[in-house]
Design an enzyme around this catalytic site. Sequence first.
Site, short mmCIF file in Angstrom:
data_model
loop_
_atom_site.label_atom_id
_atom_site.label_comp_id
_atom_site.label_asym_id
_atom_site.label_seq_id
_atom_site.Cartn_x
_atom_site.Cartn_y
_atom_site.Cartn_z
CG ASP A 42 -18.23 -23.68 29.08
OD1 ASP A 42 -18.26 -22.49 29.47
OD2 ASP A 42 -17.21 -24.38 29.15
CE1 TYR A 78 -15.94 -28.53 32.61
CE2 TYR A 78 -14.34 -29.38 31.09
CZ TYR A 78 -15.64 -29.13 31.42
OH TYR A 78 -16.65 -29.48 30.56
C1 LIG Z 1 -21.04 -28.86 26.25
C2 LIG Z 1 -21.48 -28.79 27.67
C3 LIG Z 1 -21.03 -27.76 28.47
C4 LIG Z 1 -21.44 -27.69 29.81
N1 LIG Z 1 -20.98 -26.66 30.58
C5 LIG Z 1 -21.39 -26.55 31.87
C6 LIG Z 1 -20.95 -25.48 32.67
O1 LIG Z 1 -20.18 -24.61 32.25
N2 LIG Z 1 -21.41 -25.43 33.95
C7 LIG Z 1 -22.27 -26.35 34.45
O2 LIG Z 1 -22.68 -26.22 35.60
N3 LIG Z 1 -22.68 -27.39 33.71
C8 LIG Z 1 -22.29 -27.51 32.43
N4 LIG Z 1 -22.72 -28.55 31.67
C9 LIG Z 1 -23.66 -29.55 32.24
C10 LIG Z 1 -25.14 -29.15 32.06
O3 LIG Z 1 -25.29 -28.19 31.06
C11 LIG Z 1 -25.68 -28.64 33.38
O4 LIG Z 1 -25.76 -29.73 34.28
C12 LIG Z 1 -27.05 -27.96 33.30
O5 LIG Z 1 -27.32 -27.39 34.54
C13 LIG Z 1 -28.17 -28.89 32.91
O6 LIG Z 1 -29.31 -28.09 32.63
P1 LIG Z 1 -30.47 -28.66 31.70
O7 LIG Z 1 -31.56 -27.65 31.66
O8 LIG Z 1 -29.93 -29.07 30.39
O9 LIG Z 1 -30.94 -29.90 32.56
P2 LIG Z 1 -31.20 -31.41 32.11
O10 LIG Z 1 -30.00 -31.98 31.47
O11 LIG Z 1 -32.47 -31.49 31.36
O12 LIG Z 1 -31.41 -32.09 33.54
C14 LIG Z 1 -30.35 -32.17 34.45
C15 LIG Z 1 -30.87 -32.80 35.75
O13 LIG Z 1 -31.76 -31.91 36.38
C16 LIG Z 1 -33.07 -32.46 36.48
N5 LIG Z 1 -33.99 -31.37 36.17
C17 LIG Z 1 -34.04 -30.62 35.04
N6 LIG Z 1 -34.98 -29.67 35.16
C18 LIG Z 1 -35.53 -29.83 36.39
C19 LIG Z 1 -36.55 -29.15 37.11
N7 LIG Z 1 -37.20 -28.10 36.59
N8 LIG Z 1 -36.86 -29.58 38.34
C20 LIG Z 1 -36.22 -30.63 38.90
N9 LIG Z 1 -35.26 -31.31 38.26
C21 LIG Z 1 -34.91 -30.90 37.03
C22 LIG Z 1 -33.09 -33.61 35.50
O14 LIG Z 1 -33.99 -34.63 35.88
C23 LIG Z 1 -31.65 -34.08 35.54
O15 LIG Z 1 -31.44 -34.91 36.64
C24 LIG Z 1 -22.32 -28.67 30.33
C25 LIG Z 1 -22.77 -29.69 29.51
C26 LIG Z 1 -22.36 -29.77 28.20
C27 LIG Z 1 -22.83 -30.89 27.34
#
Ligand SMILES: Cc1cc2nc3c(=O)[nH]c(=O)nc-3n(C[C@H](O)[C@H](O)[C@H](O)COP(=O)(O)OP(=O)(O)OC[C@H]3O[C@@H](n4cnc5c(N)ncnc54)[C@H](O)[C@@H]3O)c2cc1C
Length: 563
Positions: A198, A469
């Site tokens: 999402d 969820y």
């Molecule tokens: C509205 C909303 C909807 C969401 N829906 C979903 C969903 O449907 N499914 C789902 O799985 N999650 C969902 N999430 C949670 C989130 O989007 C996921 O956890 C996503 O994978 C995070 O990705 P990011 O690039 O934003 O990582 P970040 O938030 O920037 O980082 C997440 C973690 O990963 C680490 N990290 C980031 N990049 C790297 C890298 N290159 N190497 C090593 N470590 C790294 C960071 O240090 C941190 O610990 C949602 C969140 C929100 C707010």
Amino acid sequence: MMKFGGWGDPGKAYDLSHRPNLWPFVRAQSGLGDQIIAPSRRAAEMTVPAPRLDAGFMDAVTAALGAAHVSTATEARLLHTYGKSYRDLLRARTGTPARSPDAVLFPANRSEVEAILRAAVQYGVQVVPFGGGTNICGGVEPDPTRPGMCVTVSLRRMKRVLVLDRVARTARIEAGALGPELEAELNARGFSLGHFPDSFEFSTLGGWLATRSAGMQSDAYGKIEDMVVSLTLCTPGGTLVTSNVPRSATGPDLSQIAVGSEGTLGLITEAVMRVHPLGEREYRGILVPGFDQGINLVRELTHRGALPTTTRLSNQQETALGFAMKPKSHGAGAFAAKAFKAYLRHVKRFPFDNACLMIVGFEAATHRELAEKRRRTLAICREFGAVNLGTSVGASWFAGKYDYPYLRDVVMDRGGMVDVVETAATWDVLPGLYHELKAALHAHLRRGEFPGYVGCHLSHSYPAGACLYFTFAALAEVGRQLPQYIEAKKLIFELLLKHGATLTHHHAVGYELLPWMSRHLGETGLQMLRGLKHSVDPQNLCNPGKLIPGLTPAQDLYFPPAT
Ligand SMILES: Cc1cc2nc3c(=O)[nH]c(=O)nc-3n(C[C@H](O)[C@H](O)[C@H](O)COP(=O)(O)OP(=O)(O)OC[C@H]3O[C@@H](n4cnc5c(N)ncnc54)[C@H](O)[C@@H]3O)c2cc1C
């Protein structure tokens, strides 16, 4: 970058104006008024504590990256302070952060990432990897208990699809690519990764891998761990490049050890991912006569090999919210919908009081294959008394699927508390867990005549079980917003452990789950995680205070005893 104290595109907000039924529904659940009383602030209106800069480290990274890619600007530091949980947004709206990164670094390639880690080891600097910053588990916040400098490393300059191998059906992609960026490149060449969380618009490949993310088409394409073939992980102890082979029996799978490591072992800089050709797509709404029947129906679809690409079964409250969000309809469409409802109620005796909406999505290479998948799924749905609502409900859900998170800002602006929790458990556990957690949340959220909102959907199904969820909302307790949230979290995680369910199916641990991790993993599991961490990061520089309990005192700050 996204809004600082809210979700998504700074130029976009959830539009209430053409949804006349939405606010009356929210008010009836929570007692929330429609006036804005707690507006979000912009990063430009806020301050951060002065940065703690280590001159030797700054010289080293400036030489490696160039001054333009090393920022100590207040706005950059603020925008890399928090993720997007309710706790994060609450603090972003109300105060000066206790700890922001002292600098934000923007490397362009693996050798620059390696240079950052070498300097971090030399000067003892804390390193927080940052993708899109969409996590909701406290995953990107600097550890406030550690003295010394902290840098956040944003992978956002590393966003290319480097190689598409049409024969192997894989793509080598840099870790900082956002969902729309990598899909645009793959789609232009006839392929898709098939990972659509999402948060797709604002999250990155590296973030998905680091958190073991799950997207809405997971029932067909798997979760992110099923899609990865190999990857590159830069750690303080050296760089791991796993083999680009379809499978190997050379001991534990090191790619899978990097998946879910949440930045605690280092930075994932790129990965080879399985991709698949673009094909036909169709979404439908199915009306199911109750949530418990729906759980049985999805289990049956799974066991009979008839699970669609997407299956999302909402409980009654989430179904009611979905219908309340619909724009007012007029004319022939509205008339036909009324007539169909009357037919179901009076002729088919469909029990509308317990009705639950299930969205099913089908994808296939050809129209014929899609039709066959649809036929098998709908036949099983009919056996369970479910009714096919057709493609218009499915299409409107699909069109609005990335808009829901913007609604949280609207609720918070008006003094509401909104949060989510997700888990997975075996089929026998799911119904009991669902009912007990729902009842416990209502008991916690209820204020007089207002029961609080507890929506839930079942998605991501497996032969052994599925993911539940929950989204819950209520009037925030003024002056007690954080304790109210913490109490909810405590009761949830205690219940998950009691039922033998996981603490998270796809949102990851961060610091939010640390107090429950020892009981979840057991002492031997914890020792293994600690040993792994120690093997590549003995100084605990990479994302300290996340995933592994007991390595810093940070976790005690986030879950103080209730007041
Ligand atoms: C509205 C909303 C909807 C969401 N829906 C979903 C969903 O449907 N499914 C789902 O799985 N999650 C969902 N999430 C949670 C989130 O989007 C996921 O956890 C996503 O994978 C995070 O990705 P990011 O690039 O934003 O990582 P970040 O938030 O920037 O980082 C997440 C973690 O990963 C680490 N990290 C980031 N990049 C790297 C890298 N290159 N190497 C090593 N470590 C790294 C960071 O240090 C941190 O610990 C949602 C969140 C929100 C707010």
